[in-house]
Design a protein around this motif. Structure first.
Motif, PDB file in Angstrom:
ATOM      1  N   GLY A 161       0.812  -1.196   0.000  1.00 42.49           N
ATOM      2  CA  GLY A 161       0.000   0.000   0.000  1.00 42.49           C
ATOM      3  C   GLY A 161       0.848   1.250   0.000  1.00 42.49           C
ATOM      4  N   LYS A 162       0.265   2.366   0.439  1.00 41.71           N
ATOM      5  CA  LYS A 162       0.970   3.654   0.458  1.00 41.71           C
ATOM      6  C   LYS A 162       2.152   3.635   1.422  1.00 41.71           C
ATOM      7  N   LYS A 163       2.028   2.872   2.504  1.00 47.56           N
ATOM      8  CA  LYS A 163       3.086   2.834   3.513  1.00 47.56           C
ATOM      9  C   LYS A 163       4.120   1.754   3.224  1.00 47.56           C
ATOM     10  N   ASN A 164       4.064   1.203   2.020  1.00 47.42           N
ATOM     11  CA  ASN A 164       5.002   0.172   1.589  1.00 47.42           C
ATOM     12  C   ASN A 164       4.892  -1.119   2.412  1.00 47.42           C
ATOM     13  N   ILE A 165       3.704  -1.305   3.009  1.00 48.73           N
ATOM     14  CA  ILE A 165       3.395  -2.578   3.658  1.00 48.73           C
ATOM     15  C   ILE A 165       2.060  -3.061   3.107  1.00 48.73           C
ATOM     16  N   SER A 166       1.777  -4.327   3.277  1.00 52.02           N
ATOM     17  CA  SER A 166       0.533  -4.872   2.738  1.00 52.02           C
ATOM     18  C   SER A 166      -0.659  -4.350   3.530  1.00 52.02           C
ATOM     19  N   ALA A 167      -1.840  -4.349   2.879  1.00 48.69           N
ATOM     20  CA  ALA A 167      -3.070  -3.937   3.558  1.00 48.69           C
ATOM     21  C   ALA A 167      -3.346  -4.850   4.742  1.00 48.69           C
ATOM     22  N   LYS A 168      -3.029  -6.125   4.591  1.00 53.09           N
ATOM     23  CA  LYS A 168      -3.227  -7.100   5.673  1.00 53.09           C
ATOM     24  C   LYS A 168      -2.421  -6.706   6.907  1.00 53.09           C
ATOM     25  N   LYS A 169      -1.166  -6.381   6.711  1.00 53.19           N
ATOM     26  CA  LYS A 169      -0.295  -6.011   7.827  1.00 53.19           C
ATOM     27  C   LYS A 169      -0.709  -4.669   8.426  1.00 53.19           C
ATOM     28  N   GLU A 170      -1.098  -3.727   7.571  1.00 53.16           N
ATOM     29  CA  GLU A 170      -1.512  -2.405   8.040  1.00 53.16           C
ATOM     30  C   GLU A 170      -2.738  -2.510   8.940  1.00 53.16           C
ATOM     31  N   ILE A 171      -3.731  -3.306   8.513  1.00 52.59           N
ATOM     32  CA  ILE A 171      -4.954  -3.475   9.302  1.00 52.59           C
ATOM     33  C   ILE A 171      -4.661  -4.187  10.616  1.00 52.59           C
ATOM     34  N   LYS A 172      -3.806  -5.189  10.550  1.00 55.81           N
ATOM     35  CA  LYS A 172      -3.464  -5.932  11.766  1.00 55.81           C
ATOM     36  C   LYS A 172      -2.767  -5.036  12.782  1.00 55.81           C
ATOM     37  N   GLU A 173      -1.866  -4.189  12.302  1.00 56.97           N
ATOM     38  CA  GLU A 173      -1.115  -3.305  13.208  1.00 56.97           C
ATOM     39  C   GLU A 173      -1.985  -2.179  13.767  1.00 56.97           C
ATOM     40  N   LYS A 174      -2.854  -1.624  12.933  1.00 59.98           N
ATOM     41  CA  LYS A 174      -3.662  -0.475  13.348  1.00 59.98           C
ATOM     42  C   LYS A 174      -4.879  -0.877  14.163  1.00 59.98           C
ATOM     43  N   TYR A 175      -5.549  -1.976  13.739  1.00 60.15           N
ATOM     44  CA  TYR A 175      -6.812  -2.352  14.382  1.00 60.15           C
ATOM     45  C   TYR A 175      -6.731  -3.661  15.178  1.00 60.15           C
ATOM     46  N   LEU A 176      -5.558  -4.291  15.165  1.00 55.24           N
ATOM     47  CA  LEU A 176      -5.359  -5.569  15.873  1.00 55.24           C
ATOM     48  C   LEU A 176      -6.324  -6.641  15.380  1.00 55.24           C
ATOM     49  N   CYS A 177      -6.578  -6.634  14.059  1.00 49.71           N
ATOM     50  CA  CYS A 177      -7.484  -7.607  13.442  1.00 49.71           C
ATOM     51  C   CYS A 177      -6.708  -8.497  12.474  1.00 49.71           C
ATOM     52  N   SER A 178      -6.834  -9.792  12.619  1.00 51.21           N
ATOM     53  CA  SER A 178      -6.188 -10.716  11.688  1.00 51.21           C
ATOM     54  C   SER A 178      -7.051 -10.885  10.448  1.00 51.21           C
ATOM     55  N   ILE A 179      -6.399 -11.062   9.299  1.00 52.96           N
ATOM     56  CA  ILE A 179      -7.113 -11.277   8.035  1.00 52.96           C
ATOM     57  C   ILE A 179      -6.701 -12.611   7.440  1.00 52.96           C
ATOM     58  N   SER A 180      -7.705 -13.404   7.070  1.00 57.74           N
ATOM     59  CA  SER A 180      -7.474 -14.692   6.413  1.00 57.74           C
ATOM     60  C   SER A 180      -8.078 -14.640   5.012  1.00 57.74           C
ATOM     61  N   SER A 181      -7.633 -15.537   4.165  1.00 55.42           N
ATOM     62  CA  SER A 181      -8.193 -15.599   2.804  1.00 55.42           C
ATOM     63  C   SER A 181      -8.269 -17.049   2.338  1.00 55.42           C
ATOM     64  N   ILE A 182      -9.224 -17.312   1.463  1.00 57.39           N
ATOM     65  CA  ILE A 182      -9.320 -18.653   0.876  1.00 57.39           C
ATOM     66  C   ILE A 182      -8.074 -18.913   0.040  1.00 57.39           C
TER      67      ILE A 182
END
Length: 215
Positions: A161-182
């Motif tokens: 993303g804009k911060k040169n990290i993945s959206a998955k990592k950004e969301i996990k760091e900011k909101y403490l939410c894990s993201i899974s995918s099929i």
């Protein structure tokens, strides 16, 4: 690669949910592929889609009280998943989804279905920048009776993303939410390589990965 992942990739290629070409994303980035889950428009397809999501949810081994679908594409995903959980796993789970606009008449409000409470898993189609997911996280986090257990999408594009990290990592760091995918885009690349198909598309996809995608 797990067998059910392979089946899902075959399913989205057969149904032309995964297509190759030149597509402008919301971010303005030009992508050589597009994932359009809205083309699952028949009952049989939605039944299969719900089973894939349900299977992934069970394999995640996460406790949840409610499934939440993000409008609009997350709504048919949500409904097909709760039905699949009941029909194939005998799990009767509550659900709710959001309206993009707050209703100003009738019962009013922005949420349809069960009240937001307990442990919640958010369902959506694809993770790119994660903006729609971030908006829903804020809505759910405003309710002190609820907690996001996980977020599940069909495809994680694995892009910086804009911060040169993945959206998955950004969301996990900011909101403490894990993201899974099929599946993620690297699963698709691996599948095309193993099957030795779509060589031209694969070459373009590999070039795109070197520029924007986490391996």
């Amino acid at each position: 690669m797990k067998k059910w992942k392979t089946k899902f990739i075959e399913f989205i290629i057969k149904k032309k949910i995964l297509i190759f070409g030149k597509f402008i994303l919301k971010s303005g980035r030009i992508s050589p592929y597009f994932f359009n889950i809205s083309l699952f428009s028949k009952g049989k397809d939605l039944d299969k889609l719900g089973k894939f999501y349900a299977h992934k949810l069970i394999s995640m081994n996460k406790k949840f009280d409610l499934l939440f679908g993000i409008a609009y594409k997350g709504i048919p995903i949500l409904i097909s998943t709760v039905i699949a959980l009941k029909n194939y796993f005998n799990i009767n789970v509550s659900y709710s989804f959001n309206r993009k606009e707050i209703k100003k008449y009738g019962e009013k409000g922005q949420i349809v279905g069960e009240n937001i409470q307990g442990k919640i898993i958010i369902l959506d189609d694809v993770l790119t920048s994660g903006q729609s997911i971030k908006n829903i996280i804020k809505i759910i986090n405003n309710n002190k009776k609820s907690k996001i257990s996980n977020i599940l999408v069909a495809l994680n594009r694995n892009e910086f993303g804009k911060k040169n990290i993945s959206a998955k990592k950004e969301i996990k760091e900011k909101y403490l939410c894990s993201i899974s995918s099929i599946i993620n885009i690297n699963d698709i690349i691996k599948y095309l390589k193993n099957k030795n198909i779509m060589k031209k598309n694969l070459k373009i996809l590999l070039k795109y990965r070197n520029k924007y995608i986490l391996k």
